[in-house]
Scaffold this motif. Structure first.
Motif, mmCIF file in Angstrom:
data_model
loop_
_atom_site.group_PDB
_atom_site.id
_atom_site.type_symbol
_atom_site.label_atom_id
_atom_site.label_comp_id
_atom_site.label_asym_id
_atom_site.label_seq_id
_atom_site.Cartn_x
_atom_site.Cartn_y
_atom_site.Cartn_z
ATOM 1 N N ALA A 144 -69.695 2.324 -10.786
ATOM 2 C CA ALA A 144 -69.564 3.288 -9.692
ATOM 3 C C ALA A 144 -68.092 3.638 -9.507
ATOM 4 O O ALA A 144 -67.208 2.804 -9.740
ATOM 5 N N PHE A 145 -67.873 4.880 -9.093
ATOM 6 C CA PHE A 145 -66.517 5.384 -8.939
ATOM 7 C C PHE A 145 -66.362 6.061 -7.585
ATOM 8 O O PHE A 145 -67.230 6.835 -7.176
ATOM 9 N N ALA A 146 -65.252 5.799 -6.923
ATOM 10 C CA ALA A 146 -64.941 6.464 -5.668
ATOM 11 C C ALA A 146 -64.431 7.864 -6.001
ATOM 12 O O ALA A 146 -63.661 8.037 -6.943
ATOM 13 N N LYS B 161 -63.381 13.174 -17.389
ATOM 14 C CA LYS B 161 -63.830 11.765 -17.370
ATOM 15 C C LYS B 161 -65.316 11.670 -17.067
ATOM 16 O O LYS B 161 -66.056 10.926 -17.714
ATOM 17 N N ILE B 162 -65.764 12.422 -16.071
ATOM 18 C CA ILE B 162 -67.173 12.382 -15.662
ATOM 19 C C ILE B 162 -68.046 12.892 -16.802
ATOM 20 O O ILE B 162 -69.071 12.275 -17.132
ATOM 21 N N GLY B 163 -67.662 13.990 -17.414
ATOM 22 C CA GLY B 163 -68.421 14.551 -18.532
ATOM 23 C C GLY B 163 -68.559 13.539 -19.665
ATOM 24 O O GLY B 163 -69.651 13.349 -20.214
ATOM 25 N N ALA B 164 -67.455 12.854 -19.997
ATOM 26 C CA ALA B 164 -67.484 11.863 -21.072
ATOM 27 C C ALA B 164 -68.369 10.670 -20.697
ATOM 28 O O ALA B 164 -69.138 10.174 -21.523
ATOM 29 N N TYR C 263 -64.868 7.723 1.199
ATOM 30 C CA TYR C 263 -64.947 8.422 -0.080
ATOM 31 C C TYR C 263 -66.402 8.532 -0.533
ATOM 32 O O TYR C 263 -67.247 7.741 -0.139
ATOM 33 N N ALA C 264 -66.669 9.544 -1.335
ATOM 34 C CA ALA C 264 -67.987 9.703 -1.946
ATOM 35 C C ALA C 264 -68.050 8.773 -3.157
ATOM 36 O O ALA C 264 -67.030 8.265 -3.621
ATOM 37 N N THR C 265 -69.259 8.551 -3.669
ATOM 38 C CA THR C 265 -69.434 7.656 -4.815
ATOM 39 C C THR C 265 -70.237 8.359 -5.902
ATOM 40 O O THR C 265 -71.255 8.992 -5.619
ATOM 41 N N PHE C 266 -69.758 8.239 -7.131
ATOM 42 C CA PHE C 266 -70.521 8.678 -8.290
ATOM 43 C C PHE C 266 -70.821 7.415 -9.068
ATOM 44 O O PHE C 266 -69.906 6.686 -9.465
ATOM 45 N N GLY C 267 -72.109 7.115 -9.239
ATOM 46 C CA GLY C 267 -72.470 5.842 -9.855
ATOM 47 C C GLY C 267 -73.508 5.968 -10.947
ATOM 48 O O GLY C 267 -74.124 7.020 -11.132
ATOM 49 N N PHE C 268 -73.680 4.856 -11.649
ATOM 50 C CA PHE C 268 -74.628 4.775 -12.752
ATOM 51 C C PHE C 268 -75.555 3.586 -12.527
ATOM 52 O O PHE C 268 -75.131 2.545 -12.023
ATOM 53 N N SER C 269 -76.804 3.738 -12.932
ATOM 54 C CA SER C 269 -77.764 2.635 -12.833
ATOM 55 C C SER C 269 -77.666 1.779 -14.093
ATOM 56 O O SER C 269 -76.918 2.093 -15.022
#
Length: 161
Positions: free
Chosen positions: A138-140, A151-154, A118-124
Motif C-alpha cells: 500500500a502507498f500513501a 510508478k503506479i502504471g509499472a 492521505y489517500a491510499t493506493f493498495g494491492f491485495s
C-alpha cells in the motif's frame, strides 16, 4: 453452589468488564455496509455481470468524492485502465477497486472517507508484487504527478503479470 462461589470472578473477566472496546468507527461500519450491499448486488447479477456494471459503479463512487480525492481517483482509474485493461473495475468496501477473475488486485481508498491525512493506493495478496521476503502493498498518496503515474502504471502491470 455456595454463595461465595457466585460472587467470585476471575481477574481476567473483571479486567475485560472494566475496559470498554471502542469498536468500529462510523466510517468503518459504513464501509462494511457498502461491502454487504456489493456482495448482495453481485449475487443478484450472477454470471451476467459485466465490466460495464463495475465501471459505472466505480465512476459513481469517484463522483461522490470531493477535492483531491476525486482528482486522484479519476487519474488512477485512467492509469489502471491503460496499464492493465484486463482488470475489471468494481467497488470494494465502497471504494474503487480493480479485479482479475473476480478477485481484487488493487484499490483506492480516499482520505476523506476515513478522515485520514492521505489517500491510499493498495494491492491485495492476488497482486504479483512479490520481491524477496518483504515488499510494500500500500502507498500513501497526496497527489498524482507524472512521476507517480509512471510508478503506479509499472506497479499495476507487474501486479497482473
Amino acid at each position: 453452589m455456595s454463595p461465595k462461589k457466585d460472587t467470585q470472578k476471575s481477574a481476567k473477566s473483571t479486567t475485560a468488564i472494566n475496559k470498554k472496546s471502542k469498536g468500529f468507527t462510523d466510517e468503518e461500519r459504513a464501509a462494511m455496509k457498502d461491502r454487504a450491499q456489493e456482495l448482495k448486488a453481485e449475487a443478484r447479477r450472477g454470471p451476467r455481470a459485466d465490466k460495464a456494471d463495475g465501471e459505472s459503479a466505480v465512476l459513481a463512487k469517484i463522483a461522490e468524492m470531493q477535492g483531491p480525492d476525486r482528482t486522484m481517483a479519476k487519474r488512477l482509474h485512467a492509469i489502471i485502465q491503460a496499464s492493465a485493461p484486463a482488470l475489471s473495475p468494481k467497488t470494494w468496501y465502497g471504494m474503487p477497486a480493480y479485479a482479475k477473475d473476480g478477485k481484487v488486485v488493487c484499490y483506492f481508498q480516499s482520505a476523506q472517507k476515513f478522515k485520514s491525512r492521505y489517500a491510499t493506493f493498495g494491492f491485495s495478496d492476488k497482486a504479483n508484487l512479490d520481491e524477496g521476503a518483504m515488499w510494500p502493498t500500500a502507498f500513501a498518496l497526496k497527489e498524482v504527478t507524472a512521476a507517480e503515474e509512471k510508478k503506479i502504471g509499472a506497479l499495476v502491470k507487474k501486479a497482473v503479470s
